[in-house]
Design an enzyme around this catalytic site. Structure first.
Site, short mmCIF file in Angstrom:
data_model
loop_
_atom_site.label_atom_id
_atom_site.label_comp_id
_atom_site.label_asym_id
_atom_site.label_seq_id
_atom_site.Cartn_x
_atom_site.Cartn_y
_atom_site.Cartn_z
N HIS A 207 101.29 71.12 54.24
CA HIS A 207 100.30 70.18 54.77
C HIS A 207 100.91 68.97 55.46
CE1 HIS A 207 97.49 72.74 52.69
NE2 HIS A 207 96.47 71.98 53.00
N HIS B 267 99.59 68.61 58.97
CA HIS B 267 98.75 67.49 59.41
C HIS B 267 99.33 66.81 60.64
CE1 HIS B 267 96.65 66.99 55.27
NE2 HIS B 267 95.92 67.73 56.08
N GLU C 166 95.76 79.96 53.57
CA GLU C 166 95.67 79.29 52.27
C GLU C 166 95.92 80.30 51.14
OE1 GLU C 166 95.34 76.04 51.75
OE2 GLU C 166 94.50 75.24 53.61
N LYS D 109 94.45 78.26 41.61
CA LYS D 109 93.95 76.90 41.84
C LYS D 109 93.30 76.36 40.57
CE LYS D 109 91.93 73.57 44.77
NZ LYS D 109 91.48 73.15 46.07
N ASN E 201 99.52 71.26 48.41
CA ASN E 201 99.69 70.71 49.75
C ASN E 201 100.92 71.28 50.46
OD1 ASN E 201 97.44 69.05 49.50
ND2 ASN E 201 98.63 67.50 48.42
N ARG F 162 74.27 57.41 42.08
CA ARG F 162 75.50 57.32 41.26
C ARG F 162 75.94 58.66 40.69
NH1 ARG F 162 73.05 52.45 39.35
NH2 ARG F 162 73.89 50.74 40.58
N GLU G 196 95.42 65.02 40.80
CA GLU G 196 96.64 65.10 41.62
C GLU G 196 97.65 64.00 41.29
OE1 GLU G 196 96.02 66.60 45.63
OE2 GLU G 196 97.72 65.41 46.29
N HIS H 26 92.87 74.05 61.11
CA HIS H 26 93.55 73.58 59.90
C HIS H 26 94.39 74.69 59.25
CE1 HIS H 26 94.45 71.34 56.31
NE2 HIS H 26 93.89 72.28 55.57
N LYS I 19 87.48 68.18 45.07
CA LYS I 19 87.79 67.18 46.10
C LYS I 19 86.64 67.16 47.09
CE LYS I 19 92.82 66.96 46.24
NZ LYS I 19 94.03 67.24 47.04
N ARG J 250 99.25 69.32 41.05
CA ARG J 250 98.25 69.67 42.08
C ARG J 250 98.80 69.44 43.49
NH1 ARG J 250 91.68 68.73 42.10
NH2 ARG J 250 91.37 69.66 44.15
N1 GLY Z 1 93.27 71.41 48.91
C1 GLY Z 1 94.19 70.91 47.97
C2 GLY Z 1 93.57 70.54 46.67
O1 GLY Z 1 92.43 70.85 46.41
O2 GLY Z 1 94.21 69.91 45.88
#
Ligand code: GLY
Length: 370
Positions: free
Chosen positions: A249, A253, A186, A228, A246, A122, A238, A267, A144, A242
């Site tokens: 993206h 994608h 990025e 960031k 993207n 957990r 997000e 990517h 993430k 946040r």
């Molecule tokens: N890679 C995008 C984020 O971490 O929100």
């Protein structure tokens, strides 16, 4: 020079340390954070080849016991099977809640080990030691974690913040040029989405960043992480800002899905092409001056990155198939298309309910098949 950038998340705050020589000094950064003096390093075979046992040696010198779990290199490890195998190995080590997982590798290792840490007994603490430029400026920061399923990438995961991120710039010296360019996509994305001055600095110094110049990398990685960190501190889960991370993206994608998520289009390259398309689409919708899209395209091309669909192997793509992939995007709600678009370089915003007909017209103008 070493920089320490805080990610301010109350009781879950942590630092991202950026600079050269950090792996050999990892023990002194990590040991003070540990409740027990026991860690499991999760890494992959490629990382072992380039960096050997330096991280273990540094931890052991600081009095920390180390077990190493090596997962197969490659995206396939980010799967239910890969997660099951890693979890079993952690259980076999009898790691308990006071111990810490250290993710030592690129984005795959960080996402997989981070997700395992989020659910193991957990939840157990973890530390990121990212070894690719892309992981240093993006995936290792912000918590993430995820695995892929046959239905899509990163669909099963959790927010689980690391306790520390050590971004050792020296490790980038062994990265192939194509991987550096992917990470650079990025980096330049941060300039495009929120800092025109940083974008202009990259126009002047991008070649030095790509060549691995440590001063240039310190600024580029440091500024990316700072942006960031600021965004994540404001919007960890997000719900709002946040999503700007993207940028590129949604288009990216769709192109990755069409090219099979592999070596054809990596990517970072997809993000680059996607950023070029997001600016071009913003211009087509009258939201941004086409000269801004031209400038984005020049900067991406100068870095050897694709700047639009025509630069992607497999072009021309089917407009309908691209739109279908975009509808699967995690950002889309109730079938409505959401894009990160831009008013200018340094000012991106979330555009909800984008007109599918306008999108279709735009893709065809860009050379997609009707
Ligand atoms: N890679 C995008 C984020 O971490 O929100």
């Amino acid at each position: 020079m070493t920089r320490s950038i805080p990610v301010a998340l109350g009781g879950r705050s942590y630092d991202v340390i950026v600079g050269p020589g950090l792996i050999d000094r990892a023990g002194e950064h990590i040991a003070p954070l540990l409740k027990s003096k026991r860690t499991a390093i999760v890494t992959d075979s490629n990382v072992g080849e380039h960096h050997g046992e330096r991280l273990s040696v540094s931890l052991e010198r600081a009095g920390v016991a180390v077990d190493v779990i090596t997962v197969p290199a490659g995206e396939e490890s980010k799967s239910f099977e890969g997660l099951a195998s890693l979890s079993d190995q952690l259980l076999d080590l009898q790691l308990d809640r006071g111990d810490v997982i250290v993710a030592f590798g690129g984005g795959v290792v960080g996402d997989l080990a981070g997700f395992a840490a989020a659910i193991y007994k957990r939840g157990i603490d973890f530390i990121q030691v990212p070894t690719s430029l892309l992981a240093q400026v993006d995936s290792s920061v912000g918590g993430k974690t995820a695995i892929d399923t046959p239905r899509g990438k990163n669909l099963i995961g959790a927010f689980h913040q690391p306790r520390l991120v050590l971004a050792d710039l020296d490790v980038l010296a062994t990265l192939p040029a194509r991987e550096m360019a992917c990470g650079y996509a990025e980096v330049i994305k941060y300039g495009m989405l929120g800092d025109e001055a940083f974008f202009a600095w990259l126009e002047a110094h991008g070649a030095a960043v790509l060549a691995g110049d440590i001063d240039a990398l310190t600024h580029a990685v440091g500024r990316s992480v700072e942006m960031k960190a600021e965004i994540v501190a404001e919007d960890e889960k997000e719900q709002g800002r946040r999503a700007l991370l993207n940028l590129g993206h949604t288009f990216g994608h769709a192109l990755e899905a069409e090219t099979g998520y592999g070596e054809t289009l990596k990517h970072g390259e997809a993000v680059a092409a996607g950023c070029g398309l997001a600016f071009r689409f913003s211009a087509a919708l009258g939201l941004c001056d086409p000269a801004e899209a031209d400038r984005v395209e020049r900067a991406l091309t100068a870095a050897g990155l694709p700047a639009g669909m025509a630069d992607v192997p497999g072009h021309p793509f089917s407009a309908d198939r691209l739109i279908h992939h975009m509808g699967q995007d995690k950002k889309s709600e109730g079938g409505a298309l959401t894009f990160i678009l831009a008013r200018r370089i340094g000012e991106a915003f979330t555009a909800k309910g984008v007109d599918p007909d306008a999108l279709r017209r735009f893709l065809i103008e860009q050379g997609a098949k009707p």
